[in-house]
Design an enzyme around this catalytic site. Sequence first.
Site, PDB file in Angstrom:
ATOM      1  N   ASP A  52      -0.708  40.402  -3.491  1.00  0.00           N
ATOM      2  CA  ASP A  52      -1.909  40.741  -2.620  1.00  0.00           C
ATOM      3  C   ASP A  52      -2.246  39.126  -2.279  1.00  0.00           C
ATOM      4  O   ASP A  52      -2.885  38.532  -3.008  1.00  0.00           O
ATOM      5  CB  ASP A  52      -3.165  41.258  -3.359  1.00  0.00           C
ATOM      6  CG  ASP A  52      -4.371  41.359  -2.482  1.00  0.00           C
ATOM      7  OD1 ASP A  52      -4.333  41.091  -1.385  1.00  0.00           O
ATOM      8  OD2 ASP A  52      -5.409  41.752  -3.027  1.00  0.00           O
ATOM      9  N   GLU A 130       5.230   8.330  -7.921  1.00  0.00           N
ATOM     10  CA  GLU A 130       4.809   7.871  -9.202  1.00  0.00           C
ATOM     11  C   GLU A 130       3.246   8.395  -9.351  1.00  0.00           C
ATOM     12  O   GLU A 130       2.217   7.728  -8.649  1.00  0.00           O
ATOM     13  CB  GLU A 130       4.706   6.118  -8.826  1.00  0.00           C
ATOM     14  CG  GLU A 130       6.093   5.496  -8.753  1.00  0.00           C
ATOM     15  CD  GLU A 130       5.896   4.179  -8.392  1.00  0.00           C
ATOM     16  OE1 GLU A 130       4.674   3.743  -8.360  1.00  0.00           O
ATOM     17  OE2 GLU A 130       7.060   3.483  -8.253  1.00  0.00           O
ATOM     18  N   GLU A 132      -0.108   9.184 -11.144  1.00  0.00           N
ATOM     19  CA  GLU A 132      -1.064   8.596 -12.214  1.00  0.00           C
ATOM     20  C   GLU A 132      -2.007   9.567 -12.511  1.00  0.00           C
ATOM     21  O   GLU A 132      -2.420  10.506 -11.855  1.00  0.00           O
ATOM     22  CB  GLU A 132      -1.709   7.266 -11.754  1.00  0.00           C
ATOM     23  CG  GLU A 132      -0.794   6.300 -11.282  1.00  0.00           C
ATOM     24  CD  GLU A 132      -1.489   5.161 -10.919  1.00  0.00           C
ATOM     25  OE1 GLU A 132      -0.761   3.933 -10.728  1.00  0.00           O
ATOM     26  OE2 GLU A 132      -2.534   5.396 -10.199  1.00  0.00           O
ATOM     27  N   GLU A 187      -1.612   2.600 -17.629  1.00  0.00           N
ATOM     28  CA  GLU A 187      -2.019   2.165 -16.253  1.00  0.00           C
ATOM     29  C   GLU A 187      -2.870   1.153 -16.325  1.00  0.00           C
ATOM     30  O   GLU A 187      -3.368   0.687 -17.443  1.00  0.00           O
ATOM     31  CB  GLU A 187      -2.228   3.068 -15.233  1.00  0.00           C
ATOM     32  CG  GLU A 187      -0.791   3.316 -14.266  1.00  0.00           C
ATOM     33  CD  GLU A 187      -0.293   2.183 -13.443  1.00  0.00           C
ATOM     34  OE1 GLU A 187      -1.283   1.445 -13.126  1.00  0.00           O
ATOM     35  OE2 GLU A 187       0.591   2.213 -12.955  1.00  0.00           O
ATOM     36  N   GLU A 194       0.823   6.604 -16.210  1.00  0.00           N
ATOM     37  CA  GLU A 194       1.741   7.148 -15.275  1.00  0.00           C
ATOM     38  C   GLU A 194       3.306   7.355 -15.821  1.00  0.00           C
ATOM     39  O   GLU A 194       3.664   6.805 -16.780  1.00  0.00           O
ATOM     40  CB  GLU A 194       2.017   5.820 -14.374  1.00  0.00           C
ATOM     41  CG  GLU A 194       3.061   6.143 -13.148  1.00  0.00           C
ATOM     42  CD  GLU A 194       3.308   4.892 -12.190  1.00  0.00           C
ATOM     43  OE1 GLU A 194       4.399   4.464 -11.935  1.00  0.00           O
ATOM     44  OE2 GLU A 194       2.562   4.303 -11.780  1.00  0.00           O
ATOM     45  N   HIS A 243       1.807   6.943  -5.572  1.00  0.00           N
ATOM     46  CA  HIS A 243       2.741   6.156  -4.418  1.00  0.00           C
ATOM     47  C   HIS A 243       4.055   7.028  -4.383  1.00  0.00           C
ATOM     48  O   HIS A 243       4.642   7.534  -5.409  1.00  0.00           O
ATOM     49  CB  HIS A 243       3.268   4.837  -4.946  1.00  0.00           C
ATOM     50  CG  HIS A 243       1.781   4.149  -5.243  1.00  0.00           C
ATOM     51  ND1 HIS A 243       2.023   2.874  -6.123  1.00  0.00           N
ATOM     52  CD2 HIS A 243       0.470   4.186  -5.056  1.00  0.00           C
ATOM     53  CE1 HIS A 243       0.738   2.421  -6.053  1.00  0.00           C
ATOM     54  NE2 HIS A 243      -0.024   3.045  -5.428  1.00  0.00           N
ATOM     55  N   ARG A 314       1.350  -5.736  -2.075  1.00  0.00           N
ATOM     56  CA  ARG A 314       0.985  -4.418  -2.300  1.00  0.00           C
ATOM     57  C   ARG A 314      -0.454  -4.151  -1.826  1.00  0.00           C
ATOM     58  O   ARG A 314      -1.018  -3.069  -2.154  1.00  0.00           O
ATOM     59  CB  ARG A 314       0.912  -4.263  -3.804  1.00  0.00           C
ATOM     60  CG  ARG A 314       2.241  -4.594  -4.714  1.00  0.00           C
ATOM     61  CD  ARG A 314       1.999  -4.357  -6.291  1.00  0.00           C
ATOM     62  NE  ARG A 314       3.402  -4.784  -6.738  1.00  0.00           N
ATOM     63  CZ  ARG A 314       4.375  -3.638  -7.232  1.00  0.00           C
ATOM     64  NH1 ARG A 314       3.991  -2.401  -6.800  1.00  0.00           N
ATOM     65  NH2 ARG A 314       5.488  -4.012  -7.598  1.00  0.00           N
ATOM     66  N   GLU A 331       7.884   2.597   0.241  1.00  0.00           N
ATOM     67  CA  GLU A 331       6.815   3.122  -0.604  1.00  0.00           C
ATOM     68  C   GLU A 331       5.503   3.417   0.125  1.00  0.00           C
ATOM     69  O   GLU A 331       4.794   2.345   0.581  1.00  0.00           O
ATOM     70  CB  GLU A 331       6.392   2.045  -1.630  1.00  0.00           C
ATOM     71  CG  GLU A 331       5.593   2.597  -2.753  1.00  0.00           C
ATOM     72  CD  GLU A 331       5.283   1.535  -3.778  1.00  0.00           C
ATOM     73  OE1 GLU A 331       4.633   1.811  -5.011  1.00  0.00           O
ATOM     74  OE2 GLU A 331       5.583   0.361  -3.596  1.00  0.00           O
ATOM     75  N   ARG A 333       1.634   4.284   0.174  1.00  0.00           N
ATOM     76  CA  ARG A 333       0.814   3.988  -1.105  1.00  0.00           C
ATOM     77  C   ARG A 333      -0.323   4.752  -1.316  1.00  0.00           C
ATOM     78  O   ARG A 333      -1.186   4.597  -2.144  1.00  0.00           O
ATOM     79  CB  ARG A 333       0.480   2.446  -1.324  1.00  0.00           C
ATOM     80  CG  ARG A 333       1.732   1.776  -1.726  1.00  0.00           C
ATOM     81  CD  ARG A 333       1.602   0.019  -1.885  1.00  0.00           C
ATOM     82  NE  ARG A 333       0.460  -0.142  -2.596  1.00  0.00           N
ATOM     83  CZ  ARG A 333       0.804  -0.522  -3.999  1.00  0.00           C
ATOM     84  NH1 ARG A 333       2.014  -0.260  -4.436  1.00  0.00           N
ATOM     85  NH2 ARG A 333      -0.199  -0.733  -4.770  1.00  0.00           N
TER      86      ARG A 333
END
Length: 442
Positions: A52, A130, A132, A187, A194, A243, A314, A331, A333
């Site tokens: 359903d 990645e 977390e 972390e 992580e 990330h 970063r 990457e 982020r």
Amino acid sequence: MAYNREDILHFVKELKIKFIRLQFSDVLGVSKNVAIPVQQLEKALDGELMFDGSSIEGFVRIEESDMYLRPDPNTFTVFPWNTKEGATARLICDIYNPDGTPFEGCPRNTLRRAIADAASLGYEMNAGPEAEFFLFLKDDQGRATTVTHDRGGYFDLMPVDLGESARRDMVLTLQEMGFEVEASHHEVAPGQHEIAFKYADALTTADNIATFKLVVRIIALQHNLHATFMPKPVFGIAGSGMHTHQSLFKDGKNAFYDESKPSQLSDTALYYIGGLLAHANGFAAITNPLVNSYKRLVPGYEAPVYIAWSEHNRSPLIRIPARRGIGTRIELRNPDPSCNPYLALAVTLSAGLDGIRNKILPPASVDQNIYDMSYEERQELNIGQLPQTLGDALHLLSKDDIVRKALGKHIYDRFVEAKTIEWTRYRTQVHQWELDNYLTVF
């Protein structure tokens, strides 16, 4: 190695499986499942199992509720934890309409469309997340708290990291289920962890994220802890991100690598980055879908806030890891682990492909710390900012035709409807912070 119907029936008999959980995702990314006895497996594998759809968030209305589950044989895995009813296996399913056509509201089908679009240009997407998460204590009634189980920090080990035992069991369980875990560590924030697993094609990665979240929660419960993928559960400490490393392959070669180019990044890589930057505001509501997501996306906690890219730091939205050759990748982020992985990969892939199709070159790489820049300095470099609230993100999504097309009308309409309700409920409530700051002053 690809599995077929006969392989699954053989595995089930050999492993003495008693129950099968048929797993799928709703529009908001919440995993659902239908448990069937093994005697019903052949019917399920033949696509004859009905459920359903009107009872699932964002699927269909009552008057059009009959939907069919079609298990993907390649997703077969056995749950390694013991259950009273016997060994249980899992198959992830695509959702189909009664007439045999793919259901537009199935997030897995949405990602399949984006993958097919990439294939039409000769590309295959690989992705590696990645993810977390936090591990919190439970109170005397078994309810989740936001009290952390440790005082650990980035890469800390025992005895500071009291979650090491839980995290170890998570890794061992994932490995039993076929994951290739590449790293596992504490972390930045207390209670934050992580676990990174090896990249795979986009569909497998989305399936893996859904499975990963299930495993983490179950193993946490076995340690009397509560695992949460809420992006920002505690004020004043870092939030949880996901990330996502992405690359495109063409004819078996990494399409992002060109040794003759500056920094060895191909034109394809630059166009893909350009597409992601151009549509970052448009897909933010998908990659960061909660009211709480925007409590993470603030300066000061290492989360990406500004729409830029860099090869060396970063702080921007997109970072280019140092590895080249087959490992060349970008990457992204900003995604957080509350997102629907199928939709998040679908919209980011579609944004990158738009960059390739229209040769959208990104602005120059930003190599200084954007967090330290003034507003005027960011303006000079044409560095934009991600939306600051879910309401803003929904507005920007409504104006991005590429992201809306990637989602399809059904999922776009249902997603926006649900998220508008969520934002309105939050916006119209009176919160404790307001009472603490205004009640006795004004």
